[in-house]
Design a protein around this motif. Structure first.
Motif, PDB file in Angstrom:
ATOM      1  N   ASN A 189       0.317  -0.765   4.985  1.00  0.00           N
ATOM      2  CA  ASN A 189       1.117  -1.381   3.610  1.00  0.00           C
ATOM      3  C   ASN A 189       0.203  -2.614   2.589  1.00  0.00           C
ATOM      4  OD1 ASN A 189       2.700   0.644   4.109  1.00  0.00           O
ATOM      5  ND2 ASN A 189       4.047  -1.310   5.345  1.00  0.00           N
ATOM      6  N   ILE A 190      -0.643  -3.167   4.108  1.00  0.00           N
ATOM      7  CA  ILE A 190      -1.669  -4.435   3.259  1.00  0.00           C
ATOM      8  C   ILE A 190      -2.666  -3.534   2.048  1.00  0.00           C
ATOM      9  CG2 ILE A 190      -3.197  -6.200   3.479  1.00  0.00           C
ATOM     10  CD1 ILE A 190      -1.795  -6.747   6.436  1.00  0.00           C
ATOM     11  N   PHE A 231      -0.332  -2.182  -0.583  1.00  0.00           N
ATOM     12  CA  PHE A 231      -0.937  -3.929  -1.938  1.00  0.00           C
ATOM     13  C   PHE A 231      -2.306  -4.082  -2.476  1.00  0.00           C
ATOM     14  CE2 PHE A 231       0.486  -8.634  -2.869  1.00  0.00           C
ATOM     15  CZ  PHE A 231       0.598  -8.010  -3.689  1.00  0.00           C
ATOM     16  N   SER A 244       1.291  -1.731  -4.379  1.00  0.00           N
ATOM     17  CA  SER A 244       3.115  -0.969  -3.600  1.00  0.00           C
ATOM     18  C   SER A 244       2.549  -0.921  -2.303  1.00  0.00           C
ATOM     19  CB  SER A 244       2.592   0.585  -3.740  1.00  0.00           C
ATOM     20  OG  SER A 244       1.819   0.961  -3.014  1.00  0.00           O
ATOM     21  N   TRP A 245       3.727  -0.916  -1.443  1.00  0.00           N
ATOM     22  CA  TRP A 245       4.551  -1.191   0.472  1.00  0.00           C
ATOM     23  C   TRP A 245       5.214  -0.817   0.926  1.00  0.00           C
ATOM     24  CZ3 TRP A 245       2.171  -5.457   2.897  1.00  0.00           C
ATOM     25  CH2 TRP A 245       2.209  -5.795   4.731  1.00  0.00           C
ATOM     26  N   ILE A 252       5.308  -2.317  -5.953  1.00  0.00           N
ATOM     27  CA  ILE A 252       5.497  -4.615  -6.263  1.00  0.00           C
ATOM     28  C   ILE A 252       5.185  -3.960  -6.937  1.00  0.00           C
ATOM     29  CG2 ILE A 252       4.851  -6.313  -4.829  1.00  0.00           C
ATOM     30  CD1 ILE A 252       6.273  -5.006  -2.886  1.00  0.00           C
TER      31      ILE A 252
END
Length: 562
Positions: A9-10, A13, A18-19, A24
């Motif tokens: 996820n990091i 992003f 995106s997460w 995002i």
């Protein structure tokens, strides 16, 4: 949320905006991609396209740099470039290119080129600043890099940024410069020894041997590293390019189409017919920029640490030499790898069952408790594939059937392949298989000519080994800045342990962790060179002044409390 999902996820992003499944930033372009390309464009404009205008003279400066160009410094400009290239030319040029094409399509290569062109401007800025603001300590040792041009160029109020950069350097050195390189060597050696000689070499043994070789070089510090890199890097890069050229000459009729694939995929022209142009372009941009930065490190702040050690009196001249490093790494070596992967065809396979399983996971299905994807659905080239399917086929088949019943469209052949190792999908190119990273490049060369499968393991060993050597110095400089000169020797012993651990670690999460680690260096470095852009432009203009020629640019006194 488990640690792997958090890392994904990091990284998603930073590079994709995106997460998880949530967008995002519209357009799926991550903040680092925007900052990297934006800063590169900014310097390209402010420097009046210097990387393009001064490209040929810079080549001459590289050749002249075989001899010291000044008294200050520890190694020749040539050795500084070779040390920087030792950190740049690594698994990114082999495994990274394959990964970019696999996840971003052929168009990812175009965006790697874009990163390289703008990256040449970034390399000029950061490396000229590194020479201008370097220090000589009480032991006569040269120390330089982003932490020193932050300290001496921006002043005391910015020291926090220098510390953040150093922490990011240690993070990136551990993940990308050390563990990923060691892991790629281990994977390449084990796969080649198994497929070609039927030998199973344990990863711990490879790690032990690799750690010993690394220690033998780095124990002598930057002079030993520079001397080693100055001899090995030009030889290994030149030999690899010659072999790649040989393969491309044999596949010459396919080369124009490979270039067309790259251009069309970069702008979604081929995907447009299928209605997936936006996704294709965004993926190409994301992985092209991420893998481009991983490969040439322009704007990341690593290469200027090496260039700061050059025996030169002209920061601008060393900045121009640094530009050539980015060109060699990405425009030459990465492009050669990409064209080999895109042109060579052969009898390649992939597992339809594994593809279906990934579809199910993307749709939100969870694997049966106590199972793992690579054992339940081994790839077409997984070691012991038949045994794994015999042991887990019934469970895998039942799970795919449940997923199909839940509404996910799955081909019946894919379900059959979950329990039958002979049910595979034929594909034309190695990048279309379900092989991982360097294995894709290895199979492409293996299909190109007899014995070609040995090219990548040999090249990867030298590329990755020299990267490990170069990054040991970067990490050492970060430790020196934060702790002091006394910490350099203990760090070298710790570095050897990092290399051993990298060889035995799982590669699945290392690449994503590497993307995060690169970003942790790039953010503070890009902020610093933007803040010092007026200094870079002043050096650029003074050096271009016909009344001055190529003058010695004196170091200015650092601001007392700027």
């Amino acid at each position: 949320m488990d640690i792997i999902t958090l890392i994904e996820n990091i990284a998603g992003f930073i590079w994709g905006g995106s997460w998880g499944e949530t967008t995002i930033i519209p357009g799926n372009i991550g903040p680092l991609a925007v900052l990297l390309l934006g800063t590169g464009l900014f310097f390209m404009i402010r420097l009046s396209a210097r990387p393009l205008r001064r490209f040929v003279p810079a080549l001459a400066e590289v050749w002249q740099g075989r001899k010291a160009q000044g008294e200050d410094g520890a190694i020749t400009p040539w050795q500084a470039l070779s040390t920087a290239l030792s950190g740049q030319v690594g698994t990114g040029n082999l495994a990274g290119v394959a990964t970019a094409i696999t996840f971003g399509g052929p168009g990812a290569i175009f965006w790697m080129w874009v990163v390289a062109i703008f990256g040449m401007a970034l390399a000029f800025a950061e490396s000229s600043l590194a020479v201008k603001y370097r220090e000589t300590d009480e032991y006569g040792r040269i120390n330089g890099g982003p932490m020193y041009y932050i300290k001496n160029g921006l002043g005391k109020k910015w020291l926090w940024l220098a510390v953040i950069f150093c922490l990011g350097t240690l993070f990136s050195a551990t993940a990308t410069g050390g563990m990923i390189q060691a892991n790629s060597i281990m994977e390449s050696v084990t796969e080649t020894s198994q497929s070609s000689f039927g030998l199973s070499i344990p990863p711990w043994l490879i790690g032990l041997i690799l750690a010993g070789l690394v220690f033998a070089v780095i124990i002598g510090g930057i002079k030993s590293i520079g001397s080693f890199a100055g001899k090995v890097v030009p030889f290994m890069a030149g030999l690899y390019v010659l072999v790649a050229l040989f393969v491309l000459i044999m596949n010459a009729p396919k080369v124009p189409d490979a270039f067309m694939q790259i251009i069309e995929s970069a702008f979604g022209l081929r995907e447009a017919a299928g209605g997936a142009a936006g996704y294709g372009v965004m993926q190409a941009v994301r992985y092209g920029i991420a893998r481009g930065l991983f490969s040439n490190e322009a704007g990341q702040g690593s290469a200027p640490i090496a260039h700061a050690a050059a025996r030169t009196k002209n920061p601008v001249q060393q900045g121009e030499i640094a530009m050539i490093g980015v060109f060699i790494d990405t425009i030459v070596i990465c492009t050669m790898t990409a064209l080999v992967i895109l042109t060579v065809t052969g009898d390649f396979k992939k597992s339809g069952a594994l593809m279906a399983a990934n579809q199910c996971i993307e749709a939100g299905q969870t694997l049966p408790e106590g199972t793992e994807l690579d054992t339940l659905f081994p790839s077409a080239y997984a070691e012991g594939r038949a045994e794994l399917i015999a042991a887990n086929g019934a469970v895998a088949t039942a799970w795919l059937q449940e997923c199909q019943a839940a509404g996910v469209e799955i081909d019946e052949a894919a379900i059959a392949g979950a329990s039958d190792p002979d049910v595979l999908i034929d594909v034309d190119h190695a990048w279309e298989t379900d092989a991982n990273s360097a294995a894709i490049t290895t199979r492409a060369y293996g299909a190109a000519f007899p014995g070609g499968e040995f090219i990548v393991p040999v090249a990867l060993f030298f590329f990755a080994f020299t990267t490990i050597i170069g990054w040991s110095y970067y990490g050492e400089q970060a430790v020196t800045y934060m702790i002091g000169e006394w910490a350099t020797h203990p760090f070298r012993y710790v570095w050897v342990i990092v290399i051993f651990l990298g060889a035995i670690a799982s590669a699945d999460w290392l690449w994503l962790l590497g993307d995060i680690a690169n970003a942790s260096m790039a953010f503070p470095n890009l902020i610093a060179i933007i803040a010092l852009s007026s200094v870079v432009v002043a050096m650029h203009k003074l050096n271009d002044d016909p009344d001055h020629g190529h003058p010695v640019i004196d170091k200015t006194e650092p601001p007392s409390d700027a």
